[in-house]
Design an enzyme around this catalytic site. Structure first.
Site, PDB file in Angstrom:
ATOM      1  N   TYR A 118      11.328  -7.194  -7.393  1.00 33.21           N
ATOM      2  CA  TYR A 118       9.881  -7.115  -7.646  1.00 33.21           C
ATOM      3  C   TYR A 118       9.230  -7.986  -6.578  1.00 33.21           C
ATOM      4  CZ  TYR A 118       5.735  -7.298 -10.824  1.00 33.21           C
ATOM      5  OH  TYR A 118       4.490  -7.181 -11.406  1.00 33.21           O
ATOM      6  N   HIS A 123       1.857  -5.595  -4.848  1.00 33.55           N
ATOM      7  CA  HIS A 123       2.184  -4.829  -6.051  1.00 33.55           C
ATOM      8  C   HIS A 123       2.115  -5.711  -7.290  1.00 33.55           C
ATOM      9  CE1 HIS A 123       4.177  -2.088  -8.804  1.00 33.55           C
ATOM     10  NE2 HIS A 123       5.126  -2.992  -9.011  1.00 33.55           N
ATOM     11  N   ARG A 132      -3.284  -7.825 -17.048  1.00 33.56           N
ATOM     12  CA  ARG A 132      -3.740  -9.134 -17.522  1.00 33.56           C
ATOM     13  C   ARG A 132      -5.085  -9.482 -16.886  1.00 33.56           C
ATOM     14  NH1 ARG A 132       1.434  -9.896 -15.833  1.00 33.56           N
ATOM     15  NH2 ARG A 132       0.735 -11.105 -14.027  1.00 33.56           N
ATOM     16  N   GLU A 184       8.118   4.720  -8.196  1.00 28.89           N
ATOM     17  CA  GLU A 184       8.049   3.463  -7.457  1.00 28.89           C
ATOM     18  C   GLU A 184       8.708   3.685  -6.110  1.00 28.89           C
ATOM     19  OE1 GLU A 184       7.724   0.068 -10.912  1.00 28.89           O
ATOM     20  OE2 GLU A 184       9.656   0.322  -9.908  1.00 28.89           O
ATOM     21  N   GLN A 225       7.926   1.617 -21.127  1.00 29.63           N
ATOM     22  CA  GLN A 225       8.101   0.280 -20.564  1.00 29.63           C
ATOM     23  C   GLN A 225       7.149  -0.725 -21.205  1.00 29.63           C
ATOM     24  OE1 GLN A 225       7.369   0.121 -16.343  1.00 29.63           O
ATOM     25  NE2 GLN A 225       7.900  -2.029 -16.169  1.00 29.63           N
ATOM     26  N   THR A 329       8.868  -2.149  -5.779  1.00 33.85           N
ATOM     27  CA  THR A 329       7.793  -1.284  -5.303  1.00 33.85           C
ATOM     28  C   THR A 329       7.135  -1.864  -4.059  1.00 33.85           C
ATOM     29  OG1 THR A 329       7.377  -0.651  -7.593  1.00 33.85           O
ATOM     30  CG2 THR A 329       5.686  -0.084  -5.981  1.00 33.85           C
ATOM     31  N   GLU A 343      -0.788   1.909  -9.724  1.00 33.45           N
ATOM     32  CA  GLU A 343      -1.754   1.228  -8.865  1.00 33.45           C
ATOM     33  C   GLU A 343      -2.750   2.205  -8.254  1.00 33.45           C
ATOM     34  OE1 GLU A 343       0.449  -1.939  -6.323  1.00 33.45           O
ATOM     35  OE2 GLU A 343       1.919  -0.417  -6.928  1.00 33.45           O
TER      36      GLU A 343
END
Length: 391
Positions: A118, A123, A132, A184, A225, A329, A343
């Site tokens: 990650y 990303h 968030r 991704e 997810q 990603t 995104e």
């Protein structure tokens, strides 16, 4: 310069020579190198003693060859370059070239373990803003270590394998096919030489262990997810399919111009992660039903492949031949440079127009193709088409 018809000037010229496994009309898988739109049959070449690789290229996949290590990889590459570059070898070699439209491709190697990272700051920040809002986009640990998780090696599939829409729990009391199926766009790294259990692999030995690079699409069911990921992270929302290229580009194909300086890191990282900041300058494109919708730049990744390798072994975890790890990603600073539909459509709230229709996530029948180039080298594409969920 190659004598192979049609290869000169293509993304699969003599300076590239990616490895794969083809299945011609006789139904027997064999190792091959791609040159233009042809496959050079390495099984036949080793049988004729034109190439010597300890018998590894007579196997039905690349596993034994990957395990041989950098000196053997270099020797075989040098010999194949000679055979396909010097016209003096044309008579001996030409019958071993098979048009790609006369073969099918299978997964070139046995995936031992699969780890996904990650590692794009852009990303991670986008995901933070989407999920968030009003909070810091990056979690406190993100710039201190490459975040990653173990995926499912058994569901890594070769390009053009159908992707069946996954079903799962979507919320409390809700079960059914995913409604927010995503992609991704990533770069995958294929490990050749394993390591000893208990002994970390430093970032400086990246090229001693990693054989090559594939494009990778880590298909993601965002609704499955979202319901399952707290507190342990990705599981069923990711494990149903990960697609990789049919052709593995060896690290040796990337000359000095293919590498650029990765973004500077602040705060300072732990000494085992303090690498030379080399990043591949891959330009990736995401095609959705034939329309290019994004162009993620790999050079912007915050954590490098060498750092990822160092981190996944720093606790003493061993490497095995065939291990695969994904970059995570790939997303750049602009909306048109993102590597996921999450995104691109900002969580599904801002649809994009594909084929004249407003779209957010994938529907059955959609095809996504990832491509990438660096200089004159074109990586093997990775393609997948969504098929309906199974009952």
């Amino acid at each position: 310069m190659t004598w192979v018809p049609g290869a000169a000037g293509s993304g699969f010229d003599l300076d590239h020579l990616p490895y794969g496994v083809i299945v011609p009309a006789d139904g027997r898988p064999r190792c091959a190198v791609r040159i233009g739109e042809l496959a050079f049959d390495l099984d036949a070449a080793e049988a004729a003693e034109l190439v010597l690789a300890a018998g590894s290229l007579r196997e039905p996949n690349l596993d034994a060859f990957l395990a041989l290590g950098p000196a053997h990889w270099a020797a075989v590459r040098e010999r194949v370059t000679e055979l396909l570059g010097d016209p003096a070898h044309r008579t001996a070699v030409e019958s071993m070239l098979i048009p790609l439209d006369q073969v099918t491709n299978v997964l070139p190697w046995t995936v031992a373990d699969y780890v996904d990272f990650y590692s794009s700051e852009h990303h991670a920040a986008n995901v933070g803003h989407i999920f968030r809002p009003g909070q810091p986009p990056l979690l406190p640990n993100w710039k201190h270590l490459p975040i990653g998780y173990h995926g499912r090696a058994g569901t890594v599939v070769v390009s053009q394998t159908p992707v069946v829409r996954p079903s799962g729990q979507l919320a409390a009391g809700a079960f059914g096919p995913s409604r927010r199926l995503d992609i991704e766009a990533e770069v995958g790294f294929v490990v050749g030489v394993g390591s000893e259990l208990g002994r970390p692999v430093p970032w400086s030995r990246f090229a001693d262990h990693v054989f090559g690079v594939v494009l990778l699409n880590d298909w993601s069911a965002r609704d499955i997810q979202a319901w399952e990921y707290q507190p342990l992270g990705p599981f069923l929302g990711k494990s149903f399919a990960t697609s990789v290229s049919a052709w593995v580009t060896p690290l040796a194909a990337f000359g000095p111009d293919a590498w650029v300086r990765a973004p500077e890191q602040d705060p300072a990282v732990q000494p085992y992660l303090d690498d030379d900041r080399r990043a591949l300058d891959l330009a990736i494109s995401v095609e959705w039903n034939g329309q290019t919708v994004a162009t993620p730049p790999f050079r912007t990744m915050y954590w490098t492949p060498a750092q990822q390798l160092a981190h996944l072994t720093v606790n003493g975890a061993s490497l095995r031949t065939g291990d695969l790890y994904g970059s995570g990603t790939v997303s750049g600073p602009e909306r048109a440079q993102v590597g996921s539909l999450l995104e691109l459509t900002w969580g599904g709230r801002e649809p994009v127009v594909v084929g004249g229709e407003e779209r957010t996530f994938l529907v059955d029948g959609d095809t996504v193709v990832l491509r990438a180039r660096v200089g004159d080298i074109e990586l093997g594409a990775v393609s997948g088409t969504v098929f309906p969920a199974q009952s």
